[in-house]
Design a protein around this motif. Structure first.
Motif, PDB file in Angstrom:
ATOM      1  N   UNK A   1       0.841  -1.190   0.000  1.00 45.97           N
ATOM      2  CA  UNK A   1       0.000   0.000   0.000  1.00 45.97           C
ATOM      3  C   UNK A   1       0.882   1.248   0.000  1.00 45.97           C
ATOM      4  N   UNK A   2       0.532   2.209  -0.847  1.00 49.10           N
ATOM      5  CA  UNK A   2       1.285   3.452  -0.930  1.00 49.10           C
ATOM      6  C   UNK A   2       0.961   4.332   0.275  1.00 49.10           C
ATOM      7  N   UNK A   3       1.971   4.614   1.092  1.00 50.56           N
ATOM      8  CA  UNK A   3       1.755   5.421   2.293  1.00 50.56           C
ATOM      9  C   UNK A   3       2.218   6.862   2.115  1.00 50.56           C
ATOM     10  N   UNK A   4       2.667   7.227   0.921  1.00 46.68           N
ATOM     11  CA  UNK A   4       3.097   8.599   0.683  1.00 46.68           C
ATOM     12  C   UNK A   4       1.894   9.530   0.771  1.00 46.68           C
ATOM     13  N   UNK A   5       1.948  10.573   1.591  1.00 49.24           N
ATOM     14  CA  UNK A   5       0.797  11.483   1.706  1.00 49.24           C
ATOM     15  C   UNK A   5       0.474  12.143   0.371  1.00 49.24           C
ATOM     16  N   UNK A   6      -0.800  12.366   0.146  1.00 49.32           N
ATOM     17  CA  UNK A   6      -1.188  13.135  -1.035  1.00 49.32           C
ATOM     18  C   UNK A   6      -0.746  14.583  -0.881  1.00 49.32           C
ATOM     19  N   UNK A   7      -0.850  15.089   0.347  1.00 54.40           N
ATOM     20  CA  UNK A   7      -0.442  16.464   0.650  1.00 54.40           C
ATOM     21  C   UNK A   7       0.332  16.465   1.961  1.00 54.40           C
ATOM     22  N   UNK A   8       1.445  17.162   1.976  1.00 57.15           N
ATOM     23  CA  UNK A   8       2.176  17.374   3.226  1.00 57.15           C
ATOM     24  C   UNK A   8       2.638  18.824   3.268  1.00 57.15           C
ATOM     25  N   UNK A   9       2.113  19.570   4.228  1.00 59.09           N
ATOM     26  CA  UNK A   9       2.517  20.952   4.454  1.00 59.09           C
ATOM     27  C   UNK A   9       3.279  20.997   5.773  1.00 59.09           C
ATOM     28  N   UNK A  22      -0.795  33.034   6.359  1.00 55.59           N
ATOM     29  CA  UNK A  22      -0.674  31.643   6.813  1.00 55.59           C
ATOM     30  C   UNK A  22       0.453  31.604   7.824  1.00 55.59           C
ATOM     31  N   UNK A  23       0.173  31.035   8.994  1.00 58.97           N
ATOM     32  CA  UNK A  23       1.089  31.185  10.121  1.00 58.97           C
ATOM     33  C   UNK A  23       1.475  29.839  10.724  1.00 58.97           C
ATOM     34  N   UNK A  24       2.402  29.137  10.058  1.00 55.02           N
ATOM     35  CA  UNK A  24       2.935  27.893  10.621  1.00 55.02           C
ATOM     36  C   UNK A  24       1.990  26.716  10.499  1.00 55.02           C
ATOM     37  N   UNK A  25       1.490  26.438   9.301  1.00 52.03           N
ATOM     38  CA  UNK A  25       0.543  25.345   9.092  1.00 52.03           C
ATOM     39  C   UNK A  25       1.286  24.037   8.859  1.00 52.03           C
ATOM     40  N   UNK A  26       0.946  23.036   9.662  1.00 58.69           N
ATOM     41  CA  UNK A  26       1.428  21.661   9.476  1.00 58.69           C
ATOM     42  C   UNK A  26       0.210  20.799   9.174  1.00 58.69           C
ATOM     43  N   UNK A  27       0.215  20.136   8.034  1.00 55.35           N
ATOM     44  CA  UNK A  27      -0.967  19.372   7.625  1.00 55.35           C
ATOM     45  C   UNK A  27      -0.545  18.217   6.727  1.00 55.35           C
ATOM     46  N   UNK A  28      -1.032  17.016   7.043  1.00 54.93           N
ATOM     47  CA  UNK A  28      -0.798  15.842   6.215  1.00 54.93           C
ATOM     48  C   UNK A  28      -2.141  15.244   5.842  1.00 54.93           C
ATOM     49  N   UNK A  29      -2.349  15.022   4.547  1.00 52.63           N
ATOM     50  CA  UNK A  29      -3.598  14.445   4.044  1.00 52.63           C
ATOM     51  C   UNK A  29      -3.266  13.181   3.284  1.00 52.63           C
ATOM     52  N   UNK A  30      -3.896  12.091   3.668  1.00 56.18           N
ATOM     53  CA  UNK A  30      -3.607  10.788   3.074  1.00 56.18           C
ATOM     54  C   UNK A  30      -4.400  10.599   1.776  1.00 56.18           C
ATOM     55  N   UNK A  31      -3.909   9.756   0.880  1.00 60.08           N
ATOM     56  CA  UNK A  31      -4.663   9.455  -0.345  1.00 60.08           C
ATOM     57  C   UNK A  31      -6.050   8.921  -0.020  1.00 60.08           C
ATOM     58  N   UNK A  32      -7.044   9.404  -0.751  1.00 57.53           N
ATOM     59  CA  UNK A  32      -8.416   8.938  -0.571  1.00 57.53           C
ATOM     60  C   UNK A  32      -9.237   9.731   0.412  1.00 57.53           C
ATOM     61  N   UNK A  33      -8.640  10.676   1.119  1.00 60.25           N
ATOM     62  CA  UNK A  33      -9.396  11.478   2.071  1.00 60.25           C
ATOM     63  C   UNK A  33     -10.160  12.595   1.365  1.00 60.25           C
ATOM     64  N   UNK A  34     -11.336  12.912   1.898  1.00 55.95           N
ATOM     65  CA  UNK A  34     -12.110  14.074   1.460  1.00 55.95           C
ATOM     66  C   UNK A  34     -12.093  15.063   2.619  1.00 55.95           C
ATOM     67  N   UNK A  35     -11.396  16.164   2.428  1.00 56.20           N
ATOM     68  CA  UNK A  35     -11.117  17.098   3.517  1.00 56.20           C
ATOM     69  C   UNK A  35     -11.754  18.452   3.221  1.00 56.20           C
ATOM     70  N   UNK A  36     -12.514  18.952   4.172  1.00 59.12           N
ATOM     71  CA  UNK A  36     -13.102  20.289   4.067  1.00 59.12           C
ATOM     72  C   UNK A  36     -12.223  21.279   4.819  1.00 59.12           C
ATOM     73  N   UNK A  37     -11.929  22.379   4.173  1.00 60.29           N
ATOM     74  CA  UNK A  37     -11.130  23.447   4.771  1.00 60.29           C
ATOM     75  C   UNK A  37     -12.086  24.587   5.111  1.00 60.29           C
ATOM     76  N   UNK A  38     -12.261  24.822   6.407  1.00 57.34           N
ATOM     77  CA  UNK A  38     -13.223  25.821   6.869  1.00 57.34           C
ATOM     78  C   UNK A  38     -12.517  26.971   7.564  1.00 57.34           C
ATOM     79  N   UNK A  39     -13.202  28.106   7.602  1.00 58.66           N
ATOM     80  CA  UNK A  39     -12.671  29.259   8.311  1.00 58.66           C
ATOM     81  C   UNK A  39     -13.367  30.520   7.833  1.00 58.66           C
TER      82      UNK A  39
END
Length: 307
Positions: A1-9, A22-39
């Motif tokens: 299984x590919x464990x490389x994140x789709x997104x890594x900030x 943007x002030x020091x954002x750390x974020x990892x999103x895995x393949x197949x996730x549906x992520x809502x960005x709110x604010x």
């Protein structure tokens, strides 16, 4: 299984003069996730998306897509984007616009398939300049998916759409995500985030203030709401009696409707029905995404004002 994140900030920061977007954002999103960005407006959502796509250079920190700089994944056609600032040539038809973008990719969908996925078949021959706001959003979605991307960014995708158009859009989006694709979408419609996202990342003042499933994010607002109809007269002493019930944090009355917020809804309900047998039409609900959103973003605003 590919464990490389789709997104890594990592430590992502972006300033514009004295403004920190943007002030020091750390974020990892895995393949197949549906992520809502709110604010709220100005929280840094769109800037974070621009940084993740390589459309803006961070002041500090790094952004990776599938373990490489964003440009590499984009060149391979693995990334699609539907951005607020994205424009289509007004003189082209919808089909011509999709075909133009398809020609820039190595393994695109057919134009017909992209139009079908975006529910644009019936407007394929219309010129972009003649589209309504909702139709234009659908056309932009067709352009975003024609590369058959593994990762899709959507910035306010259902803006200008009516209720029926929004429903149709998310039906087509379900088909896209059911194939295991990764989707990140920023939205002001909190009900969309609650219903369609596996995970919610909430931002305020350029920072992440919450990250979890919709249920986990809503759980930050403690307690449950109890609503009931009362045939008894509303008096100050009656309201005081409600506040003395076990678990009750607040009590309001508007006409014959009573609303209680309780930290122990089971105990509150037992005591309420014993003390007020006249109550009827009783409802028990959890807190909403709107309430969690306000609680988290207002808390961050207060912290910012005090710092």
């Amino acid at each position: 299984m590919n464990t490389t994140p789709a997104i890594r900030l990592t430590g992502l920061r972006k300033t514009f003069g004295a403004l920190t977007a943007v002030d020091g954002v750390d974020l990892t999103i895995r393949p197949g996730e549906v992520v809502a960005l709110l604010g709220p407006n100005g929280a840094g959502k769109s800037t974070t998306i621009d940084l993740a796509l390589g459309l803006a250079r961070p002041t500090s920190g790094d952004a990776e897509l599938f373990g490489a700089p964003p440009i590499a994944a984009i060149r391979e056609g693995r990334v699609g984007a539907m951005l607020q600032g994205g424009a289509l040539l007004p003189s082209l038809t919808v089909a011509e616009s999709v075909a133009l973008v398809a020609s820039a990719h190595r393994h695109p969908l057919t134009v017909a398939e992209a139009l079908e996925r975006a529910r644009c078949t019936e407007i394929a021959r219309q010129r972009v300049s003649k589209l309504s706001g909702g139709q234009l959003q659908r056309a932009r979605f067709a352009v975003a998916v024609v590369s058959d991307p593994d990762l899709l960014f959507l910035d306010e995708p259902t803006a200008a759409m009516d209720v029926e158009a929004r429903r149709t859009f998310w039906q087509s989006m379900r088909e896209f995500t059911d194939a295991g694709r990764t989707v990140v979408f920023a939205t002001h419609y909190l009900d969309e985030a609650d219903e369609y996202a596996d995970r919610i990342v909430m931002m305020a003042r350029g920072r992440i203030v919450a990250d979890g499933t919709p249920a986990e994010v809503k759980a930050v607002v403690s307690g449950r709401r109890i609503r009931a109809t009362s045939d008894s007269p509303a008096t100050p002493s009656a309201r005081a009696a409600l506040l003395e019930l076990p678990g009750v944090r607040s009590a309001e009355r508007h006409g014959d409707r009573i609303t209680l917020v309780s930290d122990d809804s089971d105990a509150t309900l037992r005591a309420l029905l014993t003390a007020h047998p006249d109550l009827h039409d009783i409802e028990l609900t959890a807190h909403t995404m709107d309430e969690a959103f306000l609680a988290l973003t207002e808390q961050r605003d207060t912290e910012g004002a005090l710092s």
